[in-house]
Design an enzyme around this catalytic site. Sequence first.
Site, PDB file in Angstrom:
ATOM      1  N   GLU A 188      22.641 -10.572   1.914  1.00 27.93           N
ATOM      2  CA  GLU A 188      22.668  -9.224   2.886  1.00 27.93           C
ATOM      3  C   GLU A 188      23.296  -9.567   3.992  1.00 27.93           C
ATOM      4  OE1 GLU A 188      21.266  -6.462   1.699  1.00 27.93           O
ATOM      5  OE2 GLU A 188      20.233  -7.252  -0.136  1.00 27.93           O
ATOM      6  N   CYS A 214      20.772  -4.243  10.926  1.00 24.15           N
ATOM      7  CA  CYS A 214      21.794  -4.559  10.054  1.00 24.15           C
ATOM      8  C   CYS A 214      22.394  -3.149   9.525  1.00 24.15           C
ATOM      9  CB  CYS A 214      21.733  -5.299   8.935  1.00 24.15           C
ATOM     10  SG  CYS A 214      20.082  -4.787   8.392  1.00 24.15           S
TER      11      CYS A 214
HETATM   12  P1  NAP Z   1      23.745 -15.837  11.152  1.00 25.27           P
HETATM   13  O1  NAP Z   1      24.008 -16.672  12.314  1.00 25.27           O
HETATM   14  O2  NAP Z   1      24.444 -15.722   9.966  1.00 25.27           O
HETATM   15  O3  NAP Z   1      22.224 -16.708  10.455  1.00 25.27           O
HETATM   16  C1  NAP Z   1      21.502 -16.170   9.609  1.00 25.27           C
HETATM   17  C2  NAP Z   1      20.681 -17.514   9.074  1.00 25.27           C
HETATM   18  O4  NAP Z   1      21.469 -18.278   8.484  1.00 25.27           O
HETATM   19  C3  NAP Z   1      19.822 -18.058  10.018  1.00 25.27           C
HETATM   20  O5  NAP Z   1      18.578 -18.504   9.780  1.00 25.27           O
HETATM   21  C4  NAP Z   1      20.700 -19.436  10.275  1.00 25.27           C
HETATM   22  O6  NAP Z   1      19.897 -20.643  10.963  1.00 25.27           O
HETATM   23  C5  NAP Z   1      21.252 -19.768   8.833  1.00 25.27           C
HETATM   24  N1  NAP Z   1      22.391 -20.629   8.885  1.00 25.27           N
HETATM   25  C6  NAP Z   1      23.462 -20.681   9.823  1.00 25.27           C
HETATM   26  N2  NAP Z   1      24.304 -21.696   9.206  1.00 25.27           N
HETATM   27  C7  NAP Z   1      23.665 -21.882   8.061  1.00 25.27           C
HETATM   28  C8  NAP Z   1      24.226 -22.955   7.080  1.00 25.27           C
HETATM   29  N3  NAP Z   1      25.420 -23.689   7.149  1.00 25.27           N
HETATM   30  N4  NAP Z   1      23.307 -23.241   5.853  1.00 25.27           N
HETATM   31  C9  NAP Z   1      22.267 -22.523   5.852  1.00 25.27           C
HETATM   32  N5  NAP Z   1      21.873 -21.573   6.623  1.00 25.27           N
HETATM   33  C10 NAP Z   1      22.719 -21.374   7.985  1.00 25.27           C
HETATM   34  O7  NAP Z   1      23.148 -14.594  11.481  1.00 25.27           O
HETATM   35  P2  NAP Z   1      21.940 -13.900  12.644  1.00 25.27           P
HETATM   36  O8  NAP Z   1      22.684 -14.117  13.871  1.00 25.27           O
HETATM   37  O9  NAP Z   1      20.614 -14.759  12.441  1.00 25.27           O
HETATM   38  O10 NAP Z   1      21.563 -12.424  12.348  1.00 25.27           O
HETATM   39  C11 NAP Z   1      22.656 -11.400  12.408  1.00 25.27           C
HETATM   40  C12 NAP Z   1      23.384 -11.177  11.531  1.00 25.27           C
HETATM   41  O11 NAP Z   1      22.741 -10.620  10.315  1.00 25.27           O
HETATM   42  C13 NAP Z   1      24.098  -9.593  11.709  1.00 25.27           C
HETATM   43  O12 NAP Z   1      25.540  -9.590  11.510  1.00 25.27           O
HETATM   44  C14 NAP Z   1      23.503  -8.617  10.825  1.00 25.27           C
HETATM   45  O13 NAP Z   1      24.469  -7.411  10.529  1.00 25.27           O
HETATM   46  C15 NAP Z   1      23.251  -9.353   9.777  1.00 25.27           C
HETATM   47  N6  NAP Z   1      21.931  -8.972   8.977  1.00 25.27           N
HETATM   48  C16 NAP Z   1      22.075  -8.207   7.771  1.00 25.27           C
HETATM   49  C17 NAP Z   1      20.884  -7.748   7.149  1.00 25.27           C
HETATM   50  C18 NAP Z   1      20.912  -7.038   5.749  1.00 25.27           C
HETATM   51  O14 NAP Z   1      19.814  -6.863   5.275  1.00 25.27           O
HETATM   52  N7  NAP Z   1      22.158  -6.681   5.422  1.00 25.27           N
HETATM   53  C19 NAP Z   1      19.755  -7.826   7.781  1.00 25.27           C
HETATM   54  C20 NAP Z   1      19.502  -8.351   9.218  1.00 25.27           C
HETATM   55  C21 NAP Z   1      20.725  -8.845   9.783  1.00 25.27           C
HETATM   56  P3  NAP Z   1      20.064 -21.033  12.563  1.00 25.27           P
HETATM   57  O15 NAP Z   1      19.459 -19.518  13.340  1.00 25.27           O
HETATM   58  O16 NAP Z   1      19.170 -22.180  12.760  1.00 25.27           O
HETATM   59  O17 NAP Z   1      21.383 -21.051  12.955  1.00 25.27           O
END
Ligand code: NAP
Length: 525
Positions: free
Chosen positions: A255, A294
């Site tokens: 997602e 999102c």
């Molecule tokens: P993110 O930076 O991509 O991080 C998401 C998750 O991935 C976090 O738990 C992060 O951990 C982890 N992560 C980062 N690098 C990783 C790796 N190499 N291996 C495994 N895990 C890793 O996203 P965010 O800033 O938290 O969230 C915002 C984004 O999420 C926005 O773009 C939004 O559109 C999207 N979103 C989508 C939905 C949907 O249902 N489609 C819902 C909510 C949000 P850390 O925090 O420890 O780095």
Amino acid sequence: MKLPNYVSGEWKEGAGAGEPLFDPVTGEELARISSQNIDVKAALGFANSQGGPALQQLTYRERADLLAKVGEVLTANRDEYFRISLLNSGATQADASFDVDGAIYTIKYYAKIGRALEEGKMLKEGAVVPLSKSGAFVGQHFLLPAKGVAIFINAFNFPAWGLCEKAAPALLSGVPVVVKPASPTAWLAHRMVEDIVKAEILPPGAISILCGSARDLLDHAGEGDIVSFTGSAETAARIRSNANILRRSVRVNIEADSINSAILGPDAAPGNDVFELLVKEVAREMTLKAGQKCTAIRRVIVPRPYLTSFGDAVSVRLSSMKVGNPRNAEVKVGPVVNKAQQAACFEGLRKLKEECSVLFGGDERFQPVDADSEKSAFVQPTLLSCANGLDAKFVHDFEVFGPAATLVAYDNPEDLIAVTRRSLGSLVSSVFSNDAAFLRNIVLGIGDLHGRVMVVDSSVGAQHTGHGNVVPSCLHGGPGRAGGGEELAGLRALLLYHRRFVVQGPPSTISDLAGMSADASALYS
Ligand code: NAP
């Protein structure tokens, strides 16, 4: 305070100084998290060997009863979750409710609908397939709960709902969960897991939490595991291409981010009730959770003659909403989650300004109510306007994950469909119009690139569930850049945690197996 991890049935503190969690209003440090030195391979092994078998000894109905008890525990601690949401996410009451009440509602919803599956231990799908002339050899499809672990890697913006909307269908399926919440807001998910563990509702190994970096978690995922990721498209690409995930064909649900749209029909002139409904929805979507959803409306695609009136109407609403410290009862819009997100929003808005004009907000130095702009992480709600949607680039491509939206003008239905499709796959588009032919044309033109299309006409009025509101009975997820994942949609969500297989054999064996199965048709009702 360093939040311990709950893995292998024990609370274990990660090594080192840990990573700080902040209050985005005051800049104060609240807690620390660390996953350093935690044996993640053993954590997955424990969940698999202890949690999975214990859950799968139960029937769907018994697991639905466990979810109901989890729902009661979360309800009893709701006030504490609101307190943490305010501290760690700068959430207003409405923001906290969207996340926390949405989480509790989803758990209770699955507890209720899970009972429809009754006493089976697996699911029988479809009719018996004849495979021989005499009828001595037949086939039957089944869905068996995966004998693995559901690994959740979640985004920062829904620490409560993100946990519960994934955990409910996984646990109902009999699959243990290991959740890794996003670091900036891990405290709330941590507290919920702590409450569930303390209540001793679930068997050991059914739920675990790892706070801090995911480290080498994905390198230990096995063939039976399911990775469910929510976050940015950039991180999604890294998860999908992890060598171990690829080698073992680990099932992955993504997602990701999404440039969602809302469309105003040519019949909905200023003053029309449908025009007013969309104005209200845009202002709400921009400001609820400071636009950190999102599903939030990022592009509002409007007939060119109505562009100015629409922009004026949204701006009037935005100007009446106080932005600042949610501890002040008059404040309607809180901060984004931290300084890094604030900087990312400012950078994104600068990009959008290259091809758009600013209709409202956009001041990086604006003064939030009751907050120090140096220490806090506020972004002024910003409405932009783009005159040439077909030639624009950033508007369709760049997600400003904050209180921002862009009006895009269109001249005819063909251009409208082409402009909407420029997002290359979205979670949701909503269409506001009373013209049945226009609505049909748009749904047929964009449905394949969207997970959800919400249609609002005068007969629906204010009774719709909301552009950005994900309800557990309907599908969440979108194709293309939105990640290609599917979640929720009632009991269909259980498909992610089951494996389909067919048994070919004598009718006696098939009917014996069918006798211990619930009917999978309940999934699609
Ligand atoms: P993110 O930076 O991509 O991080 C998401 C998750 O991935 C976090 O738990 C992060 O951990 C982890 N992560 C980062 N690098 C990783 C790796 N190499 N291996 C495994 N895990 C890793 O996203 P965010 O800033 O938290 O969230 C915002 C984004 O999420 C926005 O773009 C939004 O559109 C999207 N979103 C989508 C939905 C949907 O249902 N489609 C819902 C909510 C949000 P850390 O925090 O420890 O780095």
